[in-house]
Enzyme design. Sequence first.
Site, PDB file in Angstrom:
ATOM      1  N   LYS A  88       0.872  -1.184   0.000  1.00 27.13           N
ATOM      2  CA  LYS A  88       0.000   0.000   0.000  1.00 27.13           C
ATOM      3  C   LYS A  88       0.905   1.230   0.000  1.00 27.13           C
ATOM      4  CE  LYS A  88      -2.655   3.327   1.779  1.00 27.13           C
ATOM      5  NZ  LYS A  88      -2.035   4.662   1.544  1.00 27.13           N
TER       6      LYS A  88
ATOM      7  N   GLU B 169       9.194   2.531  11.075  1.00 27.04           N
ATOM      8  CA  GLU B 169      10.278   3.468  10.762  1.00 27.04           C
ATOM      9  C   GLU B 169       9.628   4.833  10.731  1.00 27.04           C
ATOM     10  OE1 GLU B 169      13.431   4.748  10.759  1.00 27.04           O
ATOM     11  OE2 GLU B 169      13.474   2.560  10.566  1.00 27.04           O
TER      12      GLU B 169
ATOM     13  N   CYS C 264      13.266  11.459   6.412  1.00 26.11           N
ATOM     14  CA  CYS C 264      13.256  11.246   7.879  1.00 26.11           C
ATOM     15  C   CYS C 264      14.650  11.470   8.418  1.00 26.11           C
ATOM     16  CB  CYS C 264      12.720   9.906   8.323  1.00 26.11           C
ATOM     17  SG  CYS C 264      12.605   8.656   7.132  1.00 26.11           S
TER      18      CYS C 264
ATOM     19  N   GLU D 271       9.286  17.324  14.369  1.00 28.04           N
ATOM     20  CA  GLU D 271       9.676  17.103  12.976  1.00 28.04           C
ATOM     21  C   GLU D 271       8.844  18.003  12.064  1.00 28.04           C
ATOM     22  OE1 GLU D 271       8.770  13.240  11.193  1.00 28.04           O
ATOM     23  OE2 GLU D 271      10.793  13.243  10.351  1.00 28.04           O
TER      24      GLU D 271
END
Length: 502
Positions: A180, A255, A289, A390
Amino acid sequence: MSGAESARTYGNLIGGEWRAARSGETFDSVNPARRSEVLGHFARSSQSDIEDAVSAAVAAQPAWARTPMPGRSEVIARAGRLLEERKEELARLMTREMGKVLTEARGDVQEGIDMAKYMAGQGRNPVGEVVPSELRDKRCFTERVPIGVVACITPWNFPMAIPCWKLMPALLAGNAVVFKPAEDTPLVAIRLAEILVEAGLPSGVLNLVTGYGEECGAPLVENSLVRAISFTGSVEVGQQIASTCGRLGKRVSLELGGKNAMVVTADADLELALDGALWGAFGTAGQRCTATSRLIVEAPVLEAFTEQLLGRVSKLRLGDGLDPATDVGPVINQTQLKRIHAYTEIGLQEAARLLTGGSIAADGQLGEGNFYRPTLFADVKPEMRIAQEEIFGPTLVVIPAVDFSDAIRIANGTRYGLSLSIYTRDLARAFQAVDRLESGIVYVNAPTIGAEIQLPFGGTKWTGNGHREAGTTAFDEFTEWKTVYIDYSGHLQRAQIDTDAS
Ligand code: UN1
């Protein structure tokens, strides 16, 4: 690209066939550099499509698992060759669908090629160990076996590399996969699935389902026949997935985010650190990331370094990633664009000093896409939200540190632990940093980005849940260990009781 190609409608890959969503609904993928350019219409999938995909995977998995591993690895090797042949075309498509500049899109496809080659090579490697028994005439060994049906849920920022990190080991290990991809980058994902099919993957071994997280990702995670989930994305979604998996007793590897820092010590090669900071912070418009989003600079070099950095950041050119003159491409969508700008406002409220950028670029052609001006904040305190959360955009914050220990403390002082880096010419300092930095990845004299696929990738604390992708750890996510004891003595031998040392 022509409007004719843009108008195509793409389906899901289920049991070897490309089919529309059962609802018949679609969603669009658009070019973030020019939102009027539609790359295609994609199946807006939901529960029933997931059930179809999972059934196809369940049906196909046993035969695939019985195919000898070297045979499975041939398929991966062929897929690697096809990726290599189509590298340029795929990179251009990626730039149109996701926005990163062409050189970086080529790197993203290359990372997929590298993973395919690396995994293809693993197909003839040992899969277990022979271990001595306490008893005579007894053999003990271990082997890795596939989990069954696994789900790979991937983000938009590395539309080829991250799917390859997951799909290549999952498939090589003998699992069937339901893939997906992020709703922002379905077309690159479809091209990868087509390549795996062309490479000889039997029908149903890989199924691809496009759509939104709540409608299509959630039922996939919930499906009881899916035994493991591999997810890369936000902390919020990762934690929801983990709690669902906890409730259902299934494996999950996460992750998630990062708030990666580069420490610049007073003895660092400042030119080198400048190049590194620019590449780490503004490469992929900061949407990695691993992006360098904090710069922690020791007091003696703070002023000079910040000034030089400002000079370089303010010269970065925003534009379409297909234009070779572009340094920084668009950000993925309007939601992210607004989110990045909201963080600029937060930074200003927190009394950080905005040195450059800090606004949505709307002039001329830039107004047609999602462009944010490369942004630099100074006088940032470690506890400010812009230094803790973030942002996932082209925003870099400079945090002063009084000395080396202070710098290490600040670097470690977030909830994330993906990638940290230090610039120093002092060998002892370099090793002290390696020892003391609390992250899954540490760089010395390089920015926080640039992981290579033959090494484990992942982070500590909120960045993940202890798993590592790629490298020698690539199979850990996608296999179970089976321990086998074979007693050929012909009589009952009791472990721990009948052990004889004579
Ligand atoms: C990511 O940001 O999600 O090290 C992955 C890097 C790349 C992978 C990044 N090789 O920046």
